[in-house]
Enzyme design. Sequence first.
Site, PDB file in Angstrom:
ATOM      1  N   SER A  14      22.761 -30.890 -32.937  1.00 27.56           N
ATOM      2  CA  SER A  14      22.585 -32.233 -33.231  1.00 27.56           C
ATOM      3  C   SER A  14      20.998 -32.130 -34.276  1.00 27.56           C
ATOM      4  O   SER A  14      21.202 -33.164 -35.045  1.00 27.56           O
ATOM      5  CB  SER A  14      22.280 -32.996 -32.039  1.00 27.56           C
ATOM      6  OG  SER A  14      21.148 -32.490 -31.451  1.00 27.56           O
ATOM      7  N   HIS A 110      11.242 -26.747 -30.858  1.00 28.58           N
ATOM      8  CA  HIS A 110      11.131 -26.593 -29.342  1.00 28.58           C
ATOM      9  C   HIS A 110      10.897 -27.706 -28.581  1.00 28.58           C
ATOM     10  O   HIS A 110      10.026 -28.556 -29.028  1.00 28.58           O
ATOM     11  CB  HIS A 110      10.107 -25.617 -29.144  1.00 28.58           C
ATOM     12  CG  HIS A 110       9.953 -25.418 -27.703  1.00 28.58           C
ATOM     13  ND1 HIS A 110      11.013 -24.580 -27.097  1.00 28.58           N
ATOM     14  CD2 HIS A 110       9.136 -25.646 -26.541  1.00 28.58           C
ATOM     15  CE1 HIS A 110      10.607 -24.310 -25.693  1.00 28.58           C
ATOM     16  NE2 HIS A 110       9.413 -25.038 -25.550  1.00 28.58           N
TER      17      HIS A 110
HETATM   18  C1  GRF Z   1      17.007 -28.794 -28.946  1.00 28.79           C
HETATM   19  O1  GRF Z   1      16.580 -29.305 -27.820  1.00 28.79           O
HETATM   20  C2  GRF Z   1      16.124 -27.700 -29.682  1.00 28.79           C
HETATM   21  O2  GRF Z   1      14.772 -28.213 -29.429  1.00 28.79           O
HETATM   22  C3  GRF Z   1      16.297 -26.548 -28.783  1.00 28.79           C
HETATM   23  O3  GRF Z   1      17.658 -26.431 -28.462  1.00 28.79           O
HETATM   24  C4  GRF Z   1      18.215 -27.645 -28.500  1.00 28.79           C
HETATM   25  C5  GRF Z   1      19.074 -27.636 -29.433  1.00 28.79           C
HETATM   26  O4  GRF Z   1      19.848 -28.772 -29.554  1.00 28.79           O
HETATM   27  N1  GRF Z   1      15.562 -25.506 -29.381  1.00 28.79           N
HETATM   28  P1  GRF Z   1      21.016 -28.997 -30.824  1.00 28.79           P
HETATM   29  O5  GRF Z   1      21.794 -27.820 -30.756  1.00 28.79           O
HETATM   30  O6  GRF Z   1      20.336 -29.296 -32.021  1.00 28.79           O
HETATM   31  O7  GRF Z   1      21.644 -30.323 -30.442  1.00 28.79           O
END
Ligand code: GRF
Length: 232
Positions: A14, A110
């Site tokens: 996402s 993060h």
């Molecule tokens: C996000 O919460 C990011 O901060 C963490 O992993 C998650 C990934 O979500 N590192 P997506 O794959 O971008 O939906």
Amino acid sequence: MTLDLAVLVSGSGSNLQSIIDRVESGALDARIRLVLSNKPGAYGLERAKKHGIPVACLEHSAFPVREAFDAEMVRIIRAHGATSVAMAGFMRMVTPVFLGAFPGHVVNIHPALLPAFPGVHGQRDAADYGVRFSGCTVHFVDEKMDHGPVIIQAVVPAYPEDDGDTLGRRILGLEHRIYPQALQWLAQGRLSLRGRKVVVAPASCSSDSSPAPAPVAPAEECMVNPPLEPGF
Ligand code: GRF
């Protein structure tokens, strides 16, 4: 300057989608040269394909040591013409072999306010701890996990009823805004380091000649620092 970007994903992607959307809206001056995953089933790869972005999958289990995996990632990323790397839910730490190939141009997001709650369960750990605020952090990547210099953070409230999922959803909405913003600052050459502090130069000092944009007032329920600019 247009950022030649590789986005690394392991899952849903996402954040990748938010980057694609901001590139397509014109707010983010980047070309996504490649989306690379270490997981064959990562939905992020499908998102990329829908937008005609080249994809690659490299399973880390096929490599004897981290350095060998990293060297192959570097080779593939360079072969696609990318010179900057955005980790977006990429569940691997990288070694100096990788960082040395793109100095100052590897960033990560993060889902917590670093240095609090590093690691793979940042949202759940913050909710379980009972904090009143959490958020997300975009930072330069160094050799330690979730550790490098902070570029931008956004804050959301946390409530006693929250678990990792509810808090995580609240955080994710802001991830999608601050990550493209941080990448745009990188594209504009506005990020510099003073020790481990990241300084964001005013827009008028950047190499492009557009006038300084007025910061967007953050929504009432959140705080973003440095403030978001129009388009993010
Ligand atoms: C996000 O919460 C990011 O901060 C963490 O992993 C998650 C990934 O979500 N590192 P997506 O794959 O971008 O939906």
